[in-house]
Structure formats: structure tokens, C-alpha cells
Design a protein around this motif. Structure first.
Motif, PDB file in Angstrom:
ATOM      1  N   GLY A 102     152.433  25.872   1.086  1.00 25.10           N
ATOM      2  CA  GLY A 102     152.346  25.251  -0.232  1.00 25.10           C
ATOM      3  C   GLY A 102     152.637  23.774  -0.197  1.00 25.10           C
ATOM      4  O   GLY A 102     151.894  22.961  -0.763  1.00 25.10           O
ATOM      5  N   MET A 105     149.799  21.913   1.867  1.00 24.03           N
ATOM      6  CA  MET A 105     148.535  21.798   1.137  1.00 24.03           C
ATOM      7  C   MET A 105     148.632  20.828  -0.041  1.00 24.03           C
ATOM      8  O   MET A 105     147.729  20.036  -0.287  1.00 24.03           O
ATOM      9  CB  MET A 105     148.097  23.176   0.631  1.00 24.03           C
ATOM     10  CG  MET A 105     147.587  24.095   1.711  1.00 24.03           C
ATOM     11  SD  MET A 105     145.973  23.569   2.335  1.00 24.03           S
ATOM     12  CE  MET A 105     145.478  25.032   3.230  1.00 24.03           C
ATOM     13  N   GLN A 106     149.719  20.905  -0.767  1.00 25.79           N
ATOM     14  CA  GLN A 106     149.830  20.148  -2.008  1.00 25.79           C
ATOM     15  C   GLN A 106     150.259  18.694  -1.800  1.00 25.79           C
ATOM     16  O   GLN A 106     149.912  17.832  -2.613  1.00 25.79           O
ATOM     17  CB  GLN A 106     150.830  20.844  -2.943  1.00 25.79           C
ATOM     18  CG  GLN A 106     150.430  22.251  -3.353  1.00 25.79           C
ATOM     19  CD  GLN A 106     149.174  22.297  -4.197  1.00 25.79           C
ATOM     20  OE1 GLN A 106     148.959  21.444  -5.053  1.00 25.79           O
ATOM     21  NE2 GLN A 106     148.335  23.294  -3.953  1.00 25.79           N
ATOM     22  N   GLU A 107     150.997  18.427  -0.744  1.00 23.17           N
ATOM     23  CA  GLU A 107     151.622  17.111  -0.628  1.00 23.17           C
ATOM     24  C   GLU A 107     151.188  16.303   0.593  1.00 23.17           C
ATOM     25  O   GLU A 107     151.561  15.134   0.714  1.00 23.17           O
ATOM     26  CB  GLU A 107     153.154  17.265  -0.597  1.00 23.17           C
ATOM     27  CG  GLU A 107     153.712  17.951  -1.845  1.00 23.17           C
ATOM     28  CD  GLU A 107     155.226  18.081  -1.809  1.00 23.17           C
ATOM     29  OE1 GLU A 107     155.852  17.487  -0.887  1.00 23.17           O
ATOM     30  OE2 GLU A 107     155.791  18.761  -2.681  1.00 23.17           O
ATOM     31  N   ASP A 109     149.066  14.002   2.311  1.00 19.74           N
ATOM     32  CA  ASP A 109     147.975  13.057   2.040  1.00 19.74           C
ATOM     33  C   ASP A 109     146.995  12.977   3.193  1.00 19.74           C
ATOM     34  O   ASP A 109     145.808  12.696   2.996  1.00 19.74           O
ATOM     35  CB  ASP A 109     148.540  11.662   1.758  1.00 19.74           C
ATOM     36  CG  ASP A 109     149.282  11.583   0.429  1.00 19.74           C
ATOM     37  OD1 ASP A 109     149.008  12.425  -0.449  1.00 19.74           O
ATOM     38  OD2 ASP A 109     150.135  10.695   0.281  1.00 19.74           O
ATOM     39  N   TRP A 134     143.652  27.559  -4.669  1.00 16.08           N
ATOM     40  CA  TRP A 134     144.837  26.758  -4.402  1.00 16.08           C
ATOM     41  C   TRP A 134     144.442  25.361  -3.927  1.00 16.08           C
ATOM     42  O   TRP A 134     145.052  24.354  -4.293  1.00 16.08           O
ATOM     43  CB  TRP A 134     145.660  27.470  -3.329  1.00 16.08           C
ATOM     44  CG  TRP A 134     147.103  27.081  -3.260  1.00 16.08           C
ATOM     45  CD1 TRP A 134     147.771  26.182  -4.041  1.00 16.08           C
ATOM     46  CD2 TRP A 134     148.068  27.601  -2.340  1.00 16.08           C
ATOM     47  NE1 TRP A 134     149.090  26.107  -3.663  1.00 16.08           N
ATOM     48  CE2 TRP A 134     149.303  26.962  -2.636  1.00 16.08           C
ATOM     49  CE3 TRP A 134     148.015  28.542  -1.311  1.00 16.08           C
ATOM     50  CZ2 TRP A 134     150.462  27.228  -1.922  1.00 16.08           C
ATOM     51  CZ3 TRP A 134     149.168  28.813  -0.610  1.00 16.08           C
ATOM     52  CH2 TRP A 134     150.378  28.164  -0.904  1.00 16.08           C
ATOM     53  N   PHE A 135     143.393  25.304  -3.120  1.00 16.67           N
ATOM     54  CA  PHE A 135     143.006  24.052  -2.471  1.00 16.67           C
ATOM     55  C   PHE A 135     142.033  23.212  -3.300  1.00 16.67           C
ATOM     56  O   PHE A 135     142.109  21.979  -3.286  1.00 16.67           O
ATOM     57  CB  PHE A 135     142.369  24.367  -1.113  1.00 16.67           C
ATOM     58  CG  PHE A 135     142.110  23.160  -0.250  1.00 16.67           C
ATOM     59  CD1 PHE A 135     143.142  22.567   0.471  1.00 16.67           C
ATOM     60  CD2 PHE A 135     140.838  22.623  -0.139  1.00 16.67           C
ATOM     61  CE1 PHE A 135     142.910  21.458   1.275  1.00 16.67           C
ATOM     62  CE2 PHE A 135     140.597  21.512   0.658  1.00 16.67           C
ATOM     63  CZ  PHE A 135     141.638  20.931   1.369  1.00 16.67           C
ATOM     64  N   LEU A 138     142.576  19.905  -5.401  1.00 19.22           N
ATOM     65  CA  LEU A 138     142.885  18.669  -4.690  1.00 19.22           C
ATOM     66  C   LEU A 138     141.665  17.770  -4.531  1.00 19.22           C
ATOM     67  O   LEU A 138     141.780  16.629  -4.091  1.00 19.22           O
ATOM     68  CB  LEU A 138     143.454  18.996  -3.301  1.00 19.22           C
ATOM     69  CG  LEU A 138     144.719  19.866  -3.271  1.00 19.22           C
ATOM     70  CD1 LEU A 138     145.113  20.177  -1.827  1.00 19.22           C
ATOM     71  CD2 LEU A 138     145.867  19.182  -3.993  1.00 19.22           C
TER      72      LEU A 138
END
Length: 213
Positions: A102, A105-107, A109, A134-135, A138
Motif C-alpha cells: 500500500g 504503490m501510493q507514495e 514517486d 488500487w493502482f 494514480l
């Protein structure tokens, strides 16, 4: 020769604090256990044992980094994520993996795209759909490899390709692409290589700007 053919093992990460402190672009490889992820990485990199698949599905719960570059210069990384969906994986391992995934994937860069491996005989599973959902917010590209396409007839493979393309379009809009792929028969190898190499080249940073420390 593809820049992927110069890939080498770089590091294994089991905690967020250990993620490489570089600005090089990263391409994540994801998929269910036994979807053919390790085999795909090996054939794309023209190596036999660069990525290892465990004899026990779902056992490996860490992130493996492989360098991509040429003549000793790093252009980016292939990031091998643990396979998901193995029912017998202990709950504490699953929880650790979910947290690690998590945050990554989310943070992260440096993450510029994801290659998602799906066994063509199964199509998208619920966990694959969850990963895509989830992806996709982004706004980064997803390229789906329908692995083991040699296990189906040509007509069956084309029908599944069409169905998955339609489903992926609904979930990702213009961010998702899909192709047929077989590691054993080397089907779709050139197409997949071109996609991944193009992502890395697009986000490549000069060597002097590669460190974040």
C-alpha cells in the motif's frame, strides 16, 4: 540489444525504510502466485534465473529490485512484487505485505508503471481487479500480460484478449493496455519489451541527478 538484457539483481526490500534512495524510474511487476511473473521477468531480461519463483506459492513476501541499464549505467529498476492470492499465506505475512504494498504503490514517486501478469486461462480474478482499482487512480500506465497463452488455441486466446481489453478499458480508460504472452514459447516478447523499455527511457534521469540522498 534491449536495455532489459543488462538487468542484474540490485537489492531486496522488506521494509519501506529500505527502499532505494534514487530517482531512477521503477516498473513494478505484479500478479497472482503462479501467474508466471518470475518466468516473464527472466525471459524479458534474456536470463534463466534472474528472478526466482518459490516452490511454495505465496511464501516470498518482499520486494526484489533489478537494475536496468547499459555499460554499467543504471537507467531504472524492474521491481518484482510478491505474488498474491495464495490462501495458505499466514495472516501476519499478508498484513505485512498489504502494508508494504500500500505504501509503495501510493507514495512511491519513482513508480512509473505496472506490468500485471494474469493467467489467460483465468482472466482477471477478484484480486487482479482489486490491484487495478488500487493502482489506476494514480494515473500511471498498466500493461497486462495474459501469460501462458500457448495453453489455449489461437481463437480462444484472441477471444480472451478481446474480453480482457474491454474490461480493462472500463477500469482504467486510456491508462491500460493488454497483450498475449508466453514465456515458454516467447510469444509477445518483443511487444512487452518495447513497452517496458519505453517507460524507463521516458522517465530516465541523468546519472548526476539519480541520488536522493
Amino acid at each position: 540489444m534491449s536495455i532489459l538484457h543488462h538487468s542484474t539483481f540490485f537489492t531486496t526490500v522488506n521494509h519501506i525504510k529500505d527502499l532505494p534512495k534514487t530517482a531512477h524510474p521503477e516498473i513494478a511487476f505484479a500478479g497472482r502466485s503462479n501467474a508466471g511473473k518470475s518466468s516473464a521477468i527472466n525471459v524479458l531480461c534474456n536470463q534463466k534465473r534472474l528472478a526466482f519463483s518459490s516452490n511454495t506459492p505465496g511464501r516470498t513476501q518482499h520486494i526484489n529490485y533489478f537494475t536496468v541499464g547499459r555499460r554499467g549505467e543504471t537507467f531504472g529498476y524492474l521491481v518484482d512484487l510478491p505474488g498474491y492470492g495464495y490462501a495458505k499465506t499466514p495472516m501476519d505475512v499478508k498484513n505485512h505485505w498489504n502494508e508494504l504494498l500500500g505504501i509503495y504503490m501510493q507514495e512511491r514517486d519513482q513508480l512509473k508503471g505496472m506490468v500485471l501478469m494474469c493467467d489467460i486461462r483465468r482472466g482477471f480474478t477478484d484480486l487482479d481487479v482489486e490491484m487495478i482499482n488500487w493502482f489506476s487512480p494514480l494515473a500511471k500506465p498498466i500493461h497486462v500480460l495474459l501469460t501462458k497463452c500457448d495453453k489455449l488455441s489461437r481463437n480462444q486466446a484472441k477471444q480472451m484478449l478481446f474480453a480482457v481489453e474491454k474490461q480493462l478499458k472500463m477500469m482504467t480508460g486510456d491508462w491500460g493496455t493488454v497483450q498475449l504472452f508466453s514465456s515458454t514459447e516467447r510469444i509477445g516478447l518483443e511487444e512487452a519489451t518495447e513497452v517496458i523499455a519505453a517507460w524507463i527511457e521516458k522517465h530516465r534521469v541523468p546519472t548526476e541527478q539519480s541520488s536522493l540522498e
